[in-house]
Structures are given as structure tokens and as C-alpha cells.
Design an enzyme around this catalytic site. Sequence first.
Site, PDB file in Angstrom:
ATOM      1  N   CYS A 181       0.832  -1.210   0.000  1.00  0.00           N
ATOM      2  CA  CYS A 181       0.000   0.000   0.000  1.00  0.00           C
ATOM      3  C   CYS A 181       0.866   1.259   0.000  1.00  0.00           C
ATOM      4  O   CYS A 181       0.541   2.249  -0.661  1.00  0.00           O
ATOM      5  CB  CYS A 181      -0.917   0.018   1.215  1.00  0.00           C
ATOM      6  SG  CYS A 181      -2.037  -1.379   1.291  1.00  0.00           S
TER       7      CYS A 181
HETATM    8  C1  BEZ Z   1       0.546  -4.673   1.896  1.00  0.00           C
HETATM    9  O1  BEZ Z   1       0.256  -3.520   1.606  1.00  0.00           O
HETATM   10  O2  BEZ Z   1       1.670  -5.110   1.736  1.00  0.00           O
HETATM   11  C2  BEZ Z   1      -0.521  -5.603   2.435  1.00  0.00           C
HETATM   12  C3  BEZ Z   1      -1.579  -5.098   3.146  1.00  0.00           C
HETATM   13  C4  BEZ Z   1      -2.539  -5.967   3.653  1.00  0.00           C
HETATM   14  C5  BEZ Z   1      -2.445  -7.324   3.406  1.00  0.00           C
HETATM   15  C6  BEZ Z   1      -1.401  -7.811   2.641  1.00  0.00           C
HETATM   16  C7  BEZ Z   1      -0.427  -6.946   2.140  1.00  0.00           C
END
Ligand code: BEZ
Length: 211
Positions: free
Chosen positions: A46
Site C-alpha cells: 500500500c
Molecule cells: C501490503 O500492503 O503489503 C498488504 C496489506 C494488507 C495485506 C497484505 C499486504
Amino acid sequence: MATLRLGDTAPDFTAETTEGEISFRDWKGDGWAVLFSHPADFTPVCTTELGRVAALKDEWADRNAKVLAVSVDAIDDHQAWKKDIEEVGGSAVTYPIVADKDRKVAELYDMIHPGEGDTSSVRSVFLIDPKGKVRLTLTYPKSAGRNFDEVLRALDALQVNDSGPFSTPADWKRGERVIVAPTVSTEDALEKFKDVEEVKPYLRYAAAPTA
Ligand code: BEZ
């Protein structure tokens, strides 16, 4: 809420965001909107995604599009996380991030997919046109970051589609030739458009339309 389909009116909502409370329809105005959800703040994928969207600020503006991020985290988390996003990606986050604590937006847009682990949102994208219609949707799992060059490319394609009787071929990019819609005869196409090429009676190209 039933799944939103292409051509549906994008549901309106009011929400608390990092830029104050917004009413979606008023905020969008008569331009395009890119509404995109992400699972959680302070997470790796994210952070790269929101940084990339920030870096593309001038590209969204060039397409008369506003971007709005959504996650179910709190406003204080969003504000704190924005600093990390800027530090990592090199661009300030100037677009609003919705603090969707009550999951109102996520439910309206069907952004929570329980089979994907928990009750945070997956990586959805909605391209919404000046009339408020949903024109394109993308859904990615939490583990796979999106390609925002593709989101820009899709926006370009929709805008060219709207500018005339034009479709766009596979992998089309802004400035490349377009496909003349089947509703136009080759004879008419030759009269109306530049550089018409009939590859097949049903596949006619024309020069990229100029704005
Ligand atoms: C991420 O942004 O890496 C992420 C966020 C929630 C679940 C899995 C990955």
C-alpha cells in the site's frame, strides 16, 4: 449492495478524509474520478501504491481526473502514514484518503471480499466518468500491487472512446491509432477520419483523434 456493474451510477456518499469531510458527487464535480481502495495503512504494498499515485499527480490533472483513496483505518493513522508515503515515494500525498472506519464506502462499492482473509478492503479501482457512471473496475488481491500506468492508460482509452465512434486495440496507448466502430462504414470513415486503413472489413484503423 449488489455488485456494481459497468454503466451503473456510482453511489454517492459523505466521508471523513485527510482533506476534510467530502460529499463524493460534489467533490468529483463534472470531471473523472479514480476511486481506489487499499487494505491497510503502514503496510508495504500500500505504501508503494499510494506513493505512485501521488507521483502521478500531474497525469491525473492532465486527464481531468481526481483521485480518492479508501481504507478502513482511522484518520490519525492516515495522517501519520502520509509522511512515510512521501518519504518512501518522494511525492507528497495531496489527494484525500477516506477514513472508512464504519466500512460505509467499502460496502457501497463491494470492496471487502471475505475470502481474501479479513474484513479490510481488497485493492479495488473504479473509474467514474463525468456523468457519474462506473466505466471500468479492477480488483486485485492484497498481495499484488496495481499498475497505475495501466489505470492511466485505461482512462485515456475511455476518453478516446467517448470522443467519437472509436474503440482502442490491445495495448493501445495515448496518441496511437484507434479502431473505427462497426457502426461507421469504411466509406464514411475514409471521408471523416485521417489515415484510415482497412485491415479486415470489420477492423478499420484511423489516426488518433486530436483534442
Ligand atoms: C501490503 O500492503 O503489503 C498488504 C496489506 C494488507 C495485506 C497484505 C499486504
